[in-house]
Each structure stands twice: as structure tokens, then as C-alpha cells.
Design a protein around this motif. Structure first.
Motif, PDB file in Angstrom:
ATOM      1  N   CYS A   1      52.998 -18.868  19.274  1.00 34.60           N
ATOM      2  CA  CYS A   1      53.369 -20.288  19.120  1.00 34.60           C
ATOM      3  C   CYS A   1      54.279 -20.681  20.282  1.00 34.60           C
TER       4      CYS A   1
ATOM      5  N   CYS B   1      56.356 -28.415  15.762  1.00 32.33           N
ATOM      6  CA  CYS B   1      54.920 -28.168  15.965  1.00 32.33           C
ATOM      7  C   CYS B   1      54.314 -29.234  16.887  1.00 32.33           C
ATOM      8  N   ILE B   2      53.609 -28.779  17.896  1.00 33.24           N
ATOM      9  CA  ILE B   2      53.014 -29.689  18.887  1.00 33.24           C
ATOM     10  C   ILE B   2      52.066 -30.682  18.221  1.00 33.24           C
TER      11      ILE B   2
ATOM     12  N   CYS C   1      47.011 -28.482  18.366  1.00 34.37           N
ATOM     13  CA  CYS C   1      47.337 -27.241  19.076  1.00 34.37           C
ATOM     14  C   CYS C   1      46.625 -26.128  18.328  1.00 34.37           C
TER      15      CYS C   1
ATOM     16  N   CYS D   1      48.102 -20.835  17.454  1.00 30.59           N
ATOM     17  CA  CYS D   1      48.261 -19.889  16.346  1.00 30.59           C
ATOM     18  C   CYS D   1      46.916 -19.588  15.687  1.00 30.59           C
TER      19      CYS D   1
HETATM   20  S1  SF4 Z   1      49.844 -25.521  15.926  1.00 29.65           S
HETATM   21 FE1  SF4 Z   1      50.627 -23.446  15.574  1.00 29.65          FE
HETATM   22  S2  SF4 Z   1      50.975 -22.582  17.629  1.00 29.65           S
HETATM   23 FE2  SF4 Z   1      50.792 -24.794  17.870  1.00 29.65          FE
HETATM   24  S3  SF4 Z   1      52.898 -25.521  17.819  1.00 29.65           S
HETATM   25 FE3  SF4 Z   1      52.088 -25.703  15.723  1.00 29.65          FE
HETATM   26  S4  SF4 Z   1      52.679 -23.810  14.704  1.00 29.65           S
HETATM   27 FE4  SF4 Z   1      52.916 -23.486  16.924  1.00 29.65          FE
END
Ligand code: SF4
Ligand code: SF4
Length: 142
Positions: free
Chosen positions: A27, A44-45, A70, A73
Motif C-alpha cells: 500500500c 486510501c488513494i 487504486c 493491495c
Molecule cells: S486501494 Fe489499497 S493499496 Fe491503494 S491506497 Fe487504498 S488501501 Fe492502499
């Protein structure tokens, strides 16, 4: 939210999470807690590149990896190994279309074919985010 009948079971992670922390390590923003159950959505992106707000200052532009959402993960998770290949090739945008998007051409001024492509990937609703998100990706990669 209070509920009269609390029928939730105790939370649990998948068995294969026991000896794995790949998602946590992969992440880019540290949004996944050590127990790999809680996601700190404020980090979280996916929250930020789907929001009309400006990207927060702490969010390093190199963390961006997708026009929307995103997958860092998800892609690394062994539980997804057999599913991650199920990528559907809906639409490709040529140079001219990309330039129109980057220059924030209004939706109703786009060629119909471009509009239809955006529709096919459910991007009409998020069109106002597209130029910003694409720009930050291009900035990162070039
Ligand atoms: S989608 Fe998953 S990897 Fe991406 S920022 Fe959110 S928790 Fe982190
Ligand atoms: S990468 Fe997948 S299997 Fe590994 S801890 Fe994260 S969710 Fe569990």
C-alpha cells in the motif's frame, strides 16, 4: 449506528492472511492497518482520486497508480491470483481524445464516439476528475 439486533459476527480475516502482509507492504500510503482488517480510508488513494477536493498535500504524487481508484493491495494479494487476469478491454483512447480530455473539453463537446467510450467505462459521472487524475499519472510516469 445503533441497531436493535446486533447479528455481526466477530470480524475475521482470511486464513491465508495469517502469514501474509503483502497488501500492507504494497500500500503506497500506509492505509492498511497491521491487522490487515481495517483500512484507514482517509489515507486510501481511492477516496482521494474519486473526490472533487484537491489532493491532500501529504499524498505523494508518485503514489498515484490508476486513473480511478487504486489496485496496489488487490494486485499483490495471492487470493486474487486467479481473478486478476480477468481484465476486460472496454475502450482505448487515441492521442486526440486524450488531449481533449486533458484540456477539459466539456462532455457535450466531445465526439460521440469518445462520449460512448467514456460511458462504457462508467466515466461520465467522474469526467470532471479525469483530467486531474490523468495529469498526475502522466506527470509521474514521464
Ligand atoms: S486501494 Fe489499497 S493499496 Fe491503494 S491506497 Fe487504498 S488501501 Fe492502499
Ligand atoms: S495480501 Fe491478501 S492474503 Fe495477504 S494479508 Fe493482504 S488480504 Fe490477506
Amino acid at each position: 449506528m445503533p441497531c436493535e439486533n446486533d447479528s455481526w459476527d466477530k470480524y475475521t480475516t482470511m486464513g491465508m492472511c495469517e502469514n501474509c502482509d503483502l497488501c500492507l507492504k504494497n500500500c503506497p500510503t500506509g492505509a492498511i492497518a497491521n491487522d490487515r482488517f481495517i483500512i484507514h480510508t482517509d489515507k486510501c488513494i481511492t477516496l482521494h482520486n474519486g473526490s472533487n477536493e484537491e489532493f491532500p498535500k501529504w499524498l505523494n504524487s508518485k503514489c498515484h497508480n490508476s486513473i480511478r481508484g487504486c489496485m496496489c493491495c488487490q494486485l499483490i494479494c495471492p487470493a486474487n491470483k486467479n481473478y486478476i487476469k480477468n481484465i476486460e478491454d472496454f475502450a482505448k483512447f487515441d492521442d486526440c481524445e486524450t488531449r481533449m480530455i486533458l484540456s477539459k473539453t466539456q462532455l457535450d463537446e466531445l465526439p460521440q464516439i469518445t462520449y460512448k467510450k467514456l460511458e462504457s467505462i462508467n466515466f461520465i459521472e467522474y469526467y470532471n476528475l479525469l483530467a486531474r487524475n490523468l495529469n498526475v499519472l502522466i506527470g509521474y510516469r514521464h
